[in-house]
Design a protein around this motif. Structure first.
Motif, PDB file in Angstrom:
ATOM      1  N   ARG A 224       0.955  -1.147  -0.087  1.00 11.74           N
ATOM      2  CA  ARG A 224       0.106   0.123  -0.172  1.00 11.74           C
ATOM      3  C   ARG A 224       0.916   1.184  -0.172  1.00 11.74           C
ATOM      4  O   ARG A 224       0.716   2.182  -0.770  1.00 11.74           O
ATOM      5  CB  ARG A 224      -0.796  -0.045   1.128  1.00 11.74           C
ATOM      6  CG  ARG A 224      -2.073  -0.909   1.189  1.00 11.74           C
ATOM      7  CD  ARG A 224      -3.178  -0.900   2.268  1.00 11.74           C
ATOM      8  NE  ARG A 224      -2.577  -0.593   3.660  1.00 11.74           N
ATOM      9  CZ  ARG A 224      -2.428  -1.531   4.621  1.00 11.74           C
ATOM     10  NH1 ARG A 224      -2.663  -2.695   4.157  1.00 11.74           N
ATOM     11  NH2 ARG A 224      -1.833  -1.244   6.046  1.00 11.74           N
ATOM     12  N   THR A 227       2.434   1.791  -3.295  1.00  5.25           N
ATOM     13  CA  THR A 227       1.780   2.376  -4.442  1.00  5.25           C
ATOM     14  C   THR A 227       1.362   3.625  -4.340  1.00  5.25           C
ATOM     15  O   THR A 227       1.395   4.500  -5.144  1.00  5.25           O
ATOM     16  CB  THR A 227       0.266   1.445  -4.302  1.00  5.25           C
ATOM     17  OG1 THR A 227       0.627   0.001  -4.497  1.00  5.25           O
ATOM     18  CG2 THR A 227      -0.523   1.890  -5.441  1.00  5.25           C
ATOM     19  N   LEU A 228       1.214   3.935  -2.967  1.00  5.89           N
ATOM     20  CA  LEU A 228       0.610   5.560  -2.959  1.00  5.89           C
ATOM     21  C   LEU A 228       2.078   6.437  -2.987  1.00  5.89           C
ATOM     22  O   LEU A 228       2.051   7.518  -3.329  1.00  5.89           O
ATOM     23  CB  LEU A 228       0.172   5.607  -1.440  1.00  5.89           C
ATOM     24  CG  LEU A 228      -0.065   7.058  -0.937  1.00  5.89           C
ATOM     25  CD1 LEU A 228      -1.044   7.957  -1.952  1.00  5.89           C
ATOM     26  CD2 LEU A 228      -0.864   7.163   0.398  1.00  5.89           C
ATOM     27  N   SER A 231       2.713   7.212  -6.635  1.00  2.00           N
ATOM     28  CA  SER A 231       1.710   8.283  -7.242  1.00  2.00           C
ATOM     29  C   SER A 231       2.161   9.714  -6.364  1.00  2.00           C
ATOM     30  O   SER A 231       2.243  10.744  -7.207  1.00  2.00           O
ATOM     31  CB  SER A 231       0.288   8.006  -6.577  1.00  2.00           C
ATOM     32  OG  SER A 231      -0.053   6.938  -7.320  1.00  2.00           O
ATOM     33  N   ILE A 355      -4.669  13.656  -4.712  1.00  2.00           N
ATOM     34  CA  ILE A 355      -4.849  12.264  -4.820  1.00  2.00           C
ATOM     35  C   ILE A 355      -5.966  11.582  -4.533  1.00  2.00           C
ATOM     36  O   ILE A 355      -6.932  10.826  -5.129  1.00  2.00           O
ATOM     37  CB  ILE A 355      -3.476  11.189  -4.557  1.00  2.00           C
ATOM     38  CG1 ILE A 355      -2.140  11.600  -5.440  1.00  2.00           C
ATOM     39  CG2 ILE A 355      -3.529   9.772  -4.638  1.00  2.00           C
ATOM     40  CD1 ILE A 355      -1.087  11.144  -4.766  1.00  2.00           C
ATOM     41  N   LEU A 356      -6.278  12.006  -3.077  1.00  2.00           N
ATOM     42  CA  LEU A 356      -7.540  11.482  -2.314  1.00  2.00           C
ATOM     43  C   LEU A 356      -8.763  11.948  -2.933  1.00  2.00           C
ATOM     44  O   LEU A 356      -9.691  11.081  -3.144  1.00  2.00           O
ATOM     45  CB  LEU A 356      -7.416  11.811  -0.815  1.00  2.00           C
ATOM     46  CG  LEU A 356      -8.487  11.287   0.130  1.00  2.00           C
ATOM     47  CD1 LEU A 356      -7.901   9.788   0.264  1.00  2.00           C
ATOM     48  CD2 LEU A 356      -8.092  11.986   1.579  1.00  2.00           C
ATOM     49  N   GLU A 358      -8.996  12.784  -6.091  1.00  2.00           N
ATOM     50  CA  GLU A 358      -9.320  12.157  -7.475  1.00  2.00           C
ATOM     51  C   GLU A 358     -10.181  10.708  -7.308  1.00  2.00           C
ATOM     52  O   GLU A 358     -10.634  10.449  -7.959  1.00  2.00           O
ATOM     53  CB  GLU A 358      -7.965  11.895  -8.150  1.00  2.00           C
ATOM     54  CG  GLU A 358      -7.760  13.356  -8.669  1.00  2.00           C
ATOM     55  CD  GLU A 358      -6.269  13.493  -9.342  1.00  2.00           C
ATOM     56  OE1 GLU A 358      -5.680  12.099  -9.394  1.00  2.00           O
ATOM     57  OE2 GLU A 358      -5.592  14.281  -9.763  1.00  2.00           O
ATOM     58  N   ALA A 359      -9.632  10.380  -6.058  1.00  2.00           N
ATOM     59  CA  ALA A 359     -10.058   8.764  -6.016  1.00  2.00           C
ATOM     60  C   ALA A 359     -11.463   8.646  -5.493  1.00  2.00           C
ATOM     61  O   ALA A 359     -12.096   7.803  -5.547  1.00  2.00           O
ATOM     62  CB  ALA A 359      -9.126   7.962  -4.864  1.00  2.00           C
ATOM     63  N   THR A 360     -12.072   9.779  -4.981  1.00  6.53           N
ATOM     64  CA  THR A 360     -13.332   9.916  -4.527  1.00  6.53           C
ATOM     65  C   THR A 360     -14.128  10.661  -5.369  1.00  6.53           C
ATOM     66  O   THR A 360     -15.229  10.400  -5.417  1.00  6.53           O
ATOM     67  CB  THR A 360     -13.358  10.645  -2.990  1.00  6.53           C
ATOM     68  OG1 THR A 360     -12.822  11.933  -3.229  1.00  6.53           O
ATOM     69  CG2 THR A 360     -12.658   9.785  -2.224  1.00  6.53           C
TER      70      THR A 360
END
Length: 360
Positions: A224, A227-228, A231, A355-356, A358-360
Motif C-alpha cells: 500500500r 503504491t501511494l 503516485s 490524490i485522495l 481524485e479517488a473519491t
C-alpha cells in the motif's frame, strides 16, 4: 549467462541482515557465515554449484526467524518449540527465492541437525545429514565462538573449541577437515563466486511482505505504501521507483522480536519516540548493506517533522505514507490540514489530498 556480482551487497544482504537482527547478532554475521561456508566447501573439493549453494544458504540461514511471531507472554518452552522450526521457515523462503541454487534450501533446512540425532528440525543423524548442511552447522558454531561478545576467540582458539563437540554435535571427519581449513589461514577471505543476478525490486517486495505478515495490523502495508508513494513521487517530481523501494524498506524497522506495539496516534507528538526507534532500526539495517547504504539517511529521517527544518523531500513522503496508512480516508483532510507545515511539508500534504480527491 552468469556474471560475477556482489549479491551480498544487494537484496540478499538485506535478507541476511534481517536474520541477524532477529537473532540479536552483529549485522553482517550472516554474510560472513556464508563466506566461510563457501570457502570450506571449496576446501572440501565441492563443485562450483555446491560452493554457490553453501554461500547462499549460509548467508540466509537465519532469515526464517522472520516467520516466528510470539506473544509477549510466551514461556520458555513455547519459545524453544517455535525457534526449533526456524530452519524450516528459512528453507521455505530460500526455496521460493527466484534464482536460488537448487540445493540451498536443503542446506538451510538441515544445518542445525546434530551428528548424534539431537538436532532440529528433523532429528537426522550421521550420514543422513547432507554433508554441506553439516558443514554449514560447523561454520556457524565456529563464527559464534569467534564473535562471542563475552569471550571472543581467534580462529585457532575457536576451531579447537569445536573439538569438544566432535562425534556428538558434529561429524568427526568434518571437524578434522574444518580444523585443517582454518589452520591454512585464509578462512576469512571473501569467496570468488559466479552467480546469476537477481531481481532486486522483487526480492525487496517479498522481504517486506514477510515482515508485514508478522502482525495482522501491518499485513499488506508495504505494498500500500509503495503504491501511494509512487503516485506522490510523480506529483512531486521525485524518483517513483526509488520512492517505492524506500516505502518497502520501512518494514526493516519492524525486524525485531517481539512484534513492535505502537498504539499512539501517528499524528501525536507522543508517537515520536516509537517512530524514531523504528526509523533508526530500518536505517541501521539498510546502512549495513553496501547497495542500500544511500537509502539509510532517508529512512532515518522519515520520523522527523517538517518543522525541524532538516527533512529531505523523500523522507517527508515516507513519514506521510506511514501516518495516512493508519487513517480513515474520511478523516484525512481534517487531520492533514492541522499537520501541514508542522509534521508534513505543505506541498506533500497538498499532493496527497489531490490524490485522495481524485479517488473519491
Amino acid at each position: 549467462m552468469t556474471v560475477p556480482v556482489d549479491l551480498a551487497g544487494g537484496a540478499l544482504g538485506l535478507y541476511s541482515a534481517v536474520g541477524d537482527a532477529f537473532a540479536g547478532r552483529r549485522l553482517g554475521f550472516g554474510r560472513r557465515r556464508g563466506a566461510v561456508a563457501a570457502r570450506f566447501a571449496r576446501h572440501r573439493g565441492r563443485d562450483g554449484a555446491a560452493v554457490g549453494a553453501s554461500w547462499f544458504a549460509g548467508t540466509l540461514a537465519d532469515v526464517g526467524l522472520v516467520a516466528i511471531a510470539l506473544p509477549a507472554e510466551a514461556g520458555p518452552q513455547q519459545r524453544t518449540h517455535a525457534y526449533a522450526d526456524a530452519p524450516l521457515h528459512a528453507a521455505r523462503i530460500v526455496a521460493a527465492f527466484p534464482g536460488a541454487p537448487t540445493r540451498a534450501s536443503d542446506i538451510v533446512r538441515w544445518h542445525r541437525e546434530h551428528d548424534d540425532g539431537t538436532g532440529t528440525p528433523d532429528r537426522l543423524r550421521w550420514d543422513g545429514i547432507p554433508a554441506d548442511a553439516a558443514a554449514l552447522g560447523i561454520a556457524h558454531a565456529f563464527l559464534e565462538a569467534v564473535e562471542d561478545s563475552e569471550e571472543p576467540r581467534d580462529g585457532v582458539e575457536a576451531v579447537f573449541a569445536l573439538s569438544a563437540e566432535s562425534g556428538r554435535r558434529f561429524a568427526v571427519d568434518l571437524v578434522r577437515s574444518f580444523r585443517e581449513f582454518v589452520l591454512a589461514g585464509d578462512w576469512d577471505e571473501p569467496p570468488d563466486l559466479t552467480l546469476p543476478p537477481i531481481d532486486e525490486d522483487e526480492a525487496i517486495r517479498r522481504l517486506a511482505d514477510h515482515i508485514d505478515a508478522r502482525d495482522a495490523r501491518t499485513e499488506g502495508r508495504s505494498e500500500r505504501l509503495a503504491t501511494l508513494g509512487t503516485s506522490l513521487a510523480l506529483r512531486l517530481d521525485l524518483d517513483p521507483g526509488r520512492t517505492a523501494r524506500l516505502a518497502r524498506l520501512l518494514a526493516l524497522g519492524r525486524a525485531t522480536e517481539p512484534v513492535p506495539q505502537d498504539d499512539f496516534d501517528p499524528f501525536s507528538r507522543f508517537a515520536r519516540d516509537s517512530r524514531n526507534a523504528l526509523a533508526r532500526r530500518a536505517a541501521a539495517i539498510a546502512a549495513s548493506v553496501a547497495g542500500y547504504a544511500a537509502d539509510a539517511p532517508h529512512l532515518a529521517e522519515s520520523a522527523t517533522w517538517h518543522e525541524e527544518g532538516s527533512q529531505e523531500p523523500l523522507a517527508g513522503v515516507l513519514g506521510l505514507l506511514l501516518a495516512v496508512d493508519a487513517l480513515n480516508p474520511t478523516d484525512a483532510p481534517r487531520r492533514l490540514a492541522a499537520a501541514s507545515g508542522t509534521q508534513f511539508a505543505p506541498e506533500t500534504t497538498r499532493a496527497y489530498l489531490a490524490i485522495l480527491n481524485e479517488a473519491t
